[in-house]
Design an enzyme around this catalytic site. Structure first.
Site, PDB file in Angstrom:
ATOM      1  N   GLU A 178      -4.516   2.468  -4.454  1.00  0.00           N
ATOM      2  CA  GLU A 178      -3.060   2.472  -4.285  1.00  0.00           C
ATOM      3  C   GLU A 178      -2.544   1.152  -3.718  1.00  0.00           C
ATOM      4  OE1 GLU A 178      -4.686   4.434  -0.466  1.00  0.00           O
ATOM      5  OE2 GLU A 178      -5.280   4.109  -2.551  1.00  0.00           O
ATOM      6  N   ASP A 232       0.846  -1.196   0.000  1.00  0.00           N
ATOM      7  CA  ASP A 232       0.000   0.000   0.000  1.00  0.00           C
ATOM      8  C   ASP A 232       0.882   1.247   0.000  1.00  0.00           C
ATOM      9  OD1 ASP A 232      -1.567   2.247   1.298  1.00  0.00           O
ATOM     10  OD2 ASP A 232      -3.151   0.759   1.093  1.00  0.00           O
ATOM     11  N   ILE A 233       0.710   2.099  -1.009  1.00  0.00           N
ATOM     12  CA  ILE A 233       1.504   3.329  -1.106  1.00  0.00           C
ATOM     13  C   ILE A 233       1.063   4.283   0.007  1.00  0.00           C
ATOM     14  CG2 ILE A 233       2.069   5.319  -2.550  1.00  0.00           C
ATOM     15  CD1 ILE A 233       1.513   3.544  -4.989  1.00  0.00           C
TER      16      ILE A 233
END
Length: 324
Positions: A232, A189-190
């Site tokens: 994301e 997960d960004i």
């Protein structure tokens, strides 16, 4: 070709076109070709790298095979006859055997190949050539449906199919003595992606996603599986690895992201991962990895957490997990 032959060919083509996934279509194709008189063996492959460079060339066989350092018996044949191939159907002789090579080249990645061992009549060869065109076109259509539009990584739907295939593979080993390492599922997960969109705009956000996907393609092996899960979030399934190996691989990727020059500046990633247990349903495995990801984000982000080492997740005063 008689009218009856033409009718049967059209019916067969219609049956192939009805399949809604690459896996289903390829399995049906293998079964049909295997039923043809004169055919001894049918194999299907996904091809990675340049067939002219042995150290850059690898194959993934269908149905799924996850053995460490897997090398198919037909690898040498594939390397020899795929060099310079522009796709299509060709008959070849190799090791005193007759082969038919169906090469879906350059239309999609990874390259798809079906290899038929045996000798067939000219009429059957005509049918095979016709079915090749149906197969190649259908694969191209299915590939576009099974990939994320922006990053071109396989999408969430493809993840579900692949994860099921991996679980089925390991279940098939339960009563056998083959030595094989484990597979692992990680959610990536960004961090603070919403801030990137808010500060720089969605075009910059899309660029970050594209660069992140390319980093994944460079940072993991051809034997691993990469997906865009949504927003994301990305997923990687790492095959043939022990716990030390998967931690090393994911930590290396985390550092690659941290050190990369993204269009919006510095970007980091939080990672939660779990071992794939063939007795657990896919939804539970995703839940385990997601819980580990929550822990990584709550503990400060830019880190990885293994589900089995999960500690109590801190919460806010109202009991909610605070991620953003």
């Amino acid at each position: 070709m008689s009218n009856q032959d033409i009718k049967e060919a059209f019916e067969l083509s219609a049956m192939f076109l009805a399949h809604q996934s690459y896996q289903s279509l390829t399995q049906a194709t293998i079964q049909y070709f295997s039923s043809i008189e004169g055919v001894e063996e049918v194999s299907s492959y996904e091809i990675f790298g340049d067939p002219g460079e042995q150290d850059q060339f690898s194959v993934r066989r269908f149905p799924l095979t996850l053995y460490d350092n897997y090398r198919d018996n037909n690898t040498e044949l594939l390397m020899k006859f795929l060099i310079g191939s522009e796709g299509g159907v060709k008959t070849i002789e190799y090791a005193d055997q007759h082969w038919i090579l169906l090469d879906v080249a350059k239309k999609i990645k990874p390259r798809r190949v079906i290899l038929i061992k045996g000798q067939v009549s000219s009429l059957v060869m005509t049918i095979i050539e016709g079915l090749y065109n149906v197969y190649a076109n259908q694969i191209a259509l299915l590939d576009s449906k099974e990939r994320d539009v922006l990053t071109h990584l396989p999408n969430r739907q493809t993840l579900e199919i692949t994860l099921n295939d991996i679980i089925v593979f390991y279940r098939g080993l339960q009563h056998k003595k083959q030595e094989i390492k484990d597979s692992w599922l990680a959610i990536l997960d960004i961090d603070h992606f919403k801030r990137i969109n808010d500060q720089y705009g969605h075009l910059y956000g899309d660029e970050v996603l594209l660069h992140f996907a390319r980093l994944m393609e460079r940072g993991f092996r051809h034997t691993d599986f990469l997906f865009r899960y949504g927003g994301e979030e990305f997923i990687v399934i790492i095959n043939n690895s022990d716990l030390v190996g998967v931690k090393t691989t994911l930590e290396r990727f985390r550092k690659d992201v941290e050190e990369y020059d993204f269009p919006s500046g510095s970007v980091t990633v939080s990672i939660g991962f779990t071992q794939i247990d063939p007795l657990a349903p896919p939804s539970l495995l995703l839940e385990y990895a997601d819980k580990a990801l929550y822990q990584a984000k709550n503990n400060g982000r830019n880190q990885l957490v293994f589900f089995d080492e999960l500690k109590t997740v801190p919460t806010t005063d109202n009991g909610d997990i605070e991620l953003f």
